[in-house]
Design a protein around this motif. Structure first.
Motif, PDB file in Angstrom:
ATOM      1  N   GLU A  44      20.618  42.324  22.435  1.00  0.00           N
ATOM      2  CA  GLU A  44      21.356  41.271  21.748  1.00  0.00           C
ATOM      3  C   GLU A  44      22.803  41.164  22.227  1.00  0.00           C
ATOM      4  OE1 GLU A  44      21.021  42.435  17.737  1.00  0.00           O
ATOM      5  OE2 GLU A  44      18.889  41.867  17.524  1.00  0.00           O
ATOM      6  N   HIS A  45      23.268  42.153  22.999  1.00  0.00           N
ATOM      7  CA  HIS A  45      24.662  42.154  23.449  1.00  0.00           C
ATOM      8  C   HIS A  45      24.693  42.349  24.963  1.00  0.00           C
ATOM      9  CE1 HIS A  45      25.919  42.419  19.241  1.00  0.00           C
ATOM     10  NE2 HIS A  45      25.014  43.355  19.084  1.00  0.00           N
ATOM     11  N   SER A  46      24.146  41.413  25.663  1.00  0.00           N
ATOM     12  CA  SER A  46      24.038  41.518  27.119  1.00  0.00           C
ATOM     13  C   SER A  46      25.413  41.535  27.791  1.00  0.00           C
ATOM     14  CB  SER A  46      23.207  40.360  27.669  1.00  0.00           C
ATOM     15  OG  SER A  46      23.786  39.115  27.302  1.00  0.00           O
ATOM     16  N   ALA A  47      26.439  40.966  27.156  1.00  0.00           N
ATOM     17  CA  ALA A  47      27.771  40.982  27.753  1.00  0.00           C
ATOM     18  C   ALA A  47      28.313  42.398  27.858  1.00  0.00           C
ATOM     19  CB  ALA A  47      28.721  40.120  26.920  1.00  0.00           C
ATOM     20  N   TRP A  49      33.868  64.576  14.820  1.00  0.00           N
ATOM     21  CA  TRP A  49      33.089  63.666  13.989  1.00  0.00           C
ATOM     22  C   TRP A  49      31.605  63.750  14.322  1.00  0.00           C
ATOM     23  CZ3 TRP A  49      36.379  58.524  14.182  1.00  0.00           C
ATOM     24  CH2 TRP A  49      37.545  58.730  13.419  1.00  0.00           C
ATOM     25  N   GLU A  50      30.785  63.629  13.293  1.00  0.00           N
ATOM     26  CA  GLU A  50      29.338  63.645  13.472  1.00  0.00           C
ATOM     27  C   GLU A  50      28.847  62.238  13.794  1.00  0.00           C
ATOM     28  OE1 GLU A  50      27.534  65.516  10.116  1.00  0.00           O
ATOM     29  OE2 GLU A  50      28.313  67.491  10.642  1.00  0.00           O
ATOM     30  N   PRO A  51      27.592  62.104  14.255  1.00  0.00           N
ATOM     31  CA  PRO A  51      27.092  60.795  14.708  1.00  0.00           C
ATOM     32  C   PRO A  51      27.277  59.662  13.713  1.00  0.00           C
ATOM     33  CG  PRO A  51      25.568  62.507  15.373  1.00  0.00           C
ATOM     34  CD  PRO A  51      26.603  63.172  14.515  1.00  0.00           C
ATOM     35  N   LYS A  52      27.010  59.890  12.437  1.00  0.00           N
ATOM     36  CA  LYS A  52      27.125  58.809  11.460  1.00  0.00           C
ATOM     37  C   LYS A  52      28.543  58.264  11.398  1.00  0.00           C
ATOM     38  CE  LYS A  52      23.284  59.784   8.301  1.00  0.00           C
ATOM     39  NZ  LYS A  52      22.896  60.091   6.904  1.00  0.00           N
ATOM     40  N   ARG A  53      29.517  59.160  11.417  1.00  0.00           N
ATOM     41  CA  ARG A  53      30.901  58.703  11.344  1.00  0.00           C
ATOM     42  C   ARG A  53      31.312  58.005  12.638  1.00  0.00           C
ATOM     43  NH1 ARG A  53      35.448  62.524   8.823  1.00  0.00           N
ATOM     44  NH2 ARG A  53      34.105  62.063   7.030  1.00  0.00           N
ATOM     45  N   LEU A  54      30.870  58.511  13.775  1.00  0.00           N
ATOM     46  CA  LEU A  54      31.171  57.850  15.047  1.00  0.00           C
ATOM     47  C   LEU A  54      30.598  56.439  15.077  1.00  0.00           C
ATOM     48  CD1 LEU A  54      30.573  60.756  17.600  1.00  0.00           C
ATOM     49  CD2 LEU A  54      32.752  59.656  17.094  1.00  0.00           C
ATOM     50  N   ARG A  55      29.380  56.277  14.574  1.00  0.00           N
ATOM     51  CA  ARG A  55      28.770  54.939  14.575  1.00  0.00           C
ATOM     52  C   ARG A  55      29.540  53.981  13.682  1.00  0.00           C
ATOM     53  NH1 ARG A  55      23.145  57.943  13.492  1.00  0.00           N
ATOM     54  NH2 ARG A  55      22.808  58.728  15.617  1.00  0.00           N
ATOM     55  N   LEU A  56      29.944  54.466  12.518  1.00  0.00           N
ATOM     56  CA  LEU A  56      30.620  53.598  11.565  1.00  0.00           C
ATOM     57  C   LEU A  56      32.009  53.200  12.044  1.00  0.00           C
ATOM     58  CD1 LEU A  56      30.645  52.268   8.749  1.00  0.00           C
ATOM     59  CD2 LEU A  56      31.583  54.411   7.855  1.00  0.00           C
ATOM     60  N   ARG A  57      32.732  54.149  12.634  1.00  0.00           N
ATOM     61  CA  ARG A  57      34.136  53.906  12.951  1.00  0.00           C
ATOM     62  C   ARG A  57      34.383  53.507  14.404  1.00  0.00           C
ATOM     63  NH1 ARG A  57      37.404  58.695   9.663  1.00  0.00           N
ATOM     64  NH2 ARG A  57      36.592  58.176   7.587  1.00  0.00           N
ATOM     65  N   ILE A  58      33.502  53.909  15.310  1.00  0.00           N
ATOM     66  CA  ILE A  58      33.757  53.670  16.732  1.00  0.00           C
ATOM     67  C   ILE A  58      32.715  52.758  17.367  1.00  0.00           C
ATOM     68  CG2 ILE A  58      34.100  54.747  18.981  1.00  0.00           C
ATOM     69  CD1 ILE A  58      36.275  55.422  16.978  1.00  0.00           C
ATOM     70  N   PHE A  59      31.445  53.139  17.263  1.00  0.00           N
ATOM     71  CA  PHE A  59      30.406  52.443  18.021  1.00  0.00           C
ATOM     72  C   PHE A  59      30.078  51.056  17.468  1.00  0.00           C
ATOM     73  CE2 PHE A  59      28.620  56.931  19.002  1.00  0.00           C
ATOM     74  CZ  PHE A  59      29.639  57.138  19.905  1.00  0.00           C
ATOM     75  N   SER A  60      30.327  50.826  16.186  1.00  0.00           N
ATOM     76  CA  SER A  60      29.924  49.552  15.583  1.00  0.00           C
ATOM     77  C   SER A  60      31.097  48.636  15.240  1.00  0.00           C
ATOM     78  CB  SER A  60      29.111  49.812  14.310  1.00  0.00           C
ATOM     79  OG  SER A  60      29.888  50.503  13.345  1.00  0.00           O
ATOM     80  N   VAL A  61      32.262  48.916  15.784  1.00  0.00           N
ATOM     81  CA  VAL A  61      33.418  48.051  15.541  1.00  0.00           C
ATOM     82  C   VAL A  61      33.198  46.702  16.226  1.00  0.00           C
ATOM     83  CG1 VAL A  61      35.879  47.723  15.998  1.00  0.00           C
ATOM     84  CG2 VAL A  61      35.034  49.935  15.206  1.00  0.00           C
ATOM     85  N   ALA A  62      33.433  45.621  15.506  1.00  0.00           N
ATOM     86  CA  ALA A  62      33.210  44.289  16.060  1.00  0.00           C
ATOM     87  C   ALA A  62      34.258  43.958  17.118  1.00  0.00           C
ATOM     88  CB  ALA A  62      33.251  43.241  14.946  1.00  0.00           C
ATOM     89  N   GLY A  63      33.838  43.275  18.152  1.00  0.00           N
ATOM     90  CA  GLY A  63      34.736  42.856  19.219  1.00  0.00           C
ATOM     91  C   GLY A  63      34.188  41.626  19.908  1.00  0.00           C
ATOM     92  N   ARG A  64      34.963  41.125  20.842  1.00  0.00           N
ATOM     93  CA  ARG A  64      34.535  39.935  21.575  1.00  0.00           C
ATOM     94  C   ARG A  64      34.821  40.143  23.053  1.00  0.00           C
ATOM     95  NH1 ARG A  64      36.940  34.743  22.504  1.00  0.00           N
ATOM     96  NH2 ARG A  64      38.766  35.366  21.282  1.00  0.00           N
TER      97      ARG A  64
END
Length: 440
Positions: A58-61, A389-404
């Motif tokens: 879904e995020h080919s860019a 940080w454990e995986p859940k926190r990394l996903r919430l704060r780093i990996f899933s931050v919205a951007g363009r």
């Protein structure tokens, strides 16, 4: 994006593409390395099955062209048909990437300034994974469940990090907890993953640590012959407990905690000279701890012979060091519970495929996901608490931050919201990763 940059600068993507090239079909549009890496990234982002690769599509860019579900499925089937060779090549790629990651990490690497007194620690432990449907070699477990009983090896990052996987052995649910052959196999694979072991014996700078399930004559003799250090739980016999009755209270020392403070109601002793260890490897010491059981604890039969105090022991071949320090070092093996919990949150809690060899490939992908999750903070967040940080926190704060993702002046830009709490940390990590050279 941080995960992708980590895979690039460690050479993981290129190493997998090279080592798995033999399994690429002549007209395939995707090389096997990318087809394996993309599911690993999806697991690091929180997926738990192969179909969750759709989150990347879904995020080919950001992720580029992503293989379709049928393409991934066909490759897993092809790899499973030659599983031993495939797993060996994947391990080779992982070892190469690990060496690059630890080189980039410098003084933050797990093997920085290690000595016989401050060794790099490999933690071994097994866990049960429930199978909710019929799977090949899924079997009843000793806890009256049904599923698998994988054996895992992690390198301990200490208090500065979260640890990372070295090896994993998928086993049937009814596999024994104290099988020496399995412990030797997993340790051999784990040692092969360490850069320090390249070109010779590892020596005392490596410590293998685990619970009493590994305390067999065969495994301890193998470790002795390999000349590595060990700290392994040790079961006491009735004869040994009886021999301890003759030890005066003055011979016991108070146990200390991580803050070097005395723990009330807990004592420790080096019982090597009290116990008969003639049949065990030479140089082995047995350290015994006694403590008042916490309220509600289930007592053992032997506790009645020690005035109600609970006895636990471990064996080690570390010749130097205060017995309190050795006991604290062994007690810190409890960190492997966090490693297993994080692993189950990154794909280990589900073996989604029917075939046993296919699930072995799945387990290898889980290892890749865990390594990317560990290496990204180690390389990008070196001076921030995010390193732990454990995986859940990394996903919430780093990996899933919205951007363009935007294109301007023939360059591609990642635009993050200035209101995002962790955008500055993400930019810092990406800048650090971009400055690292990819392996030749």
């Amino acid at each position: 994006m941080t995960l992708l940059r980590t895979a690039e600068v460690t050479g993981l993507t290129s190493a997998l593409s090279e080592t798995l090239s033999s399994w690429r079909k002549p007209l395939a549009q995707f090389n096997p390395g990318k087809t394996v890496t993309d599911p690993a990234v999806s697991l690091a982002l929180g997926g738990d099955c192969l179909a969750d690769i759709a989150t990347l599509r879904e995020h080919s860019a950001v992720f580029g062209r992503v293989p379709s579900d049928p393409t991934v499925s066909r490759l897993i089937t092809a790899l499973a048909a030659d599983a031993p060779a495939v797993l060996t090549t994947i391990d080779t790629a992982r070892a190469s990437a690990r060496a690059a990651a630890w080189t980039h990490a410098g003084q933050n690497a797990p093997d920085h300034d290690i000595t016989a007194q401050n060794p790099i620690i490999i933690d071994l432990d097994a866990t049960l994974v429930t199978a909710h449907s019929d799977k090949e070699l899924a079997a009843p477990t000793y806890k009256r469940g049904f599923g698998f009983h994988p054996l895992l090896a992690f390198v301990d990052h200490g208090s500065a990090g979260t640890g990372e996987p070295l090896a994993a052995l998928l086993r049937a649910g009814n596999a024994g907890s104290n099988t020496a052959a399995d412990h030797i196999d997993i340790t051999r694979k784990a040692l092969a993953q360490l850069p320090i072991t390249t070109g010779g014996r590892p020596g005392k700078k490596i410590l293998v640590r685990t619970d009493g399930a590994a305390a067999s004559h065969a495994f301890l003799s193998w470790l002795h012959n390999k000349r590595v250090s060990y700290s392994i739980g040790f079961g006491l016999t009735d004869t040994m407990v009886t021999a301890l009755r003759e030890v005066p209270d003055s011979a016991w020392s108070a146990v200390i905690d991580a803050d070097e403070k005395v723990r009330d109601g807990t004592w420790v002793i080096d019982a090597t000279g009290v116990l008969d260890l003639a049949t065990w490897p030479p140089g082995m010491r047995v350290v015994i701890r006694k403590e008042r059981p916490h309220p509600g604890a289930q007592l053992r039969f032997t506790d009645t012979d020690t005035d109600g105090l609970r006895l636990t022991a471990f064996a080690t071949n570390t010749a130097r060091g205060q017995v309190q320090d050795l006991e604290l070092r062994h007690r810190r093996r409890a960190r492997r519970e966090d490693r297993i919990r994080n692993s189950k949150d990154t794909g280990l809690d589900n073996f989604p495929l029917y075939g046993f060899d296919r699930n072995r490939i799945w387990l290898a992908i889980v290892e890749l996901a865990l390594e990317l999750t560990a290496w990204t903070p180690m390389l990008g967040f070196t001076e921030h608490d995010a390193r732990r940080w454990e995986p859940k926190r990394l996903r919430l704060r780093i990996f899933s931050v919205a951007g363009r993702v935007a294109a301007h002046a023939r360059r591609t830009h990642l635009r993050l919201s200035t209101d995002a709490s962790w955008s500055a940390l993400i930019v810092t990590a990406l800048t650090r990763l971009a400055a690292l050279p990819a392996p030749a």
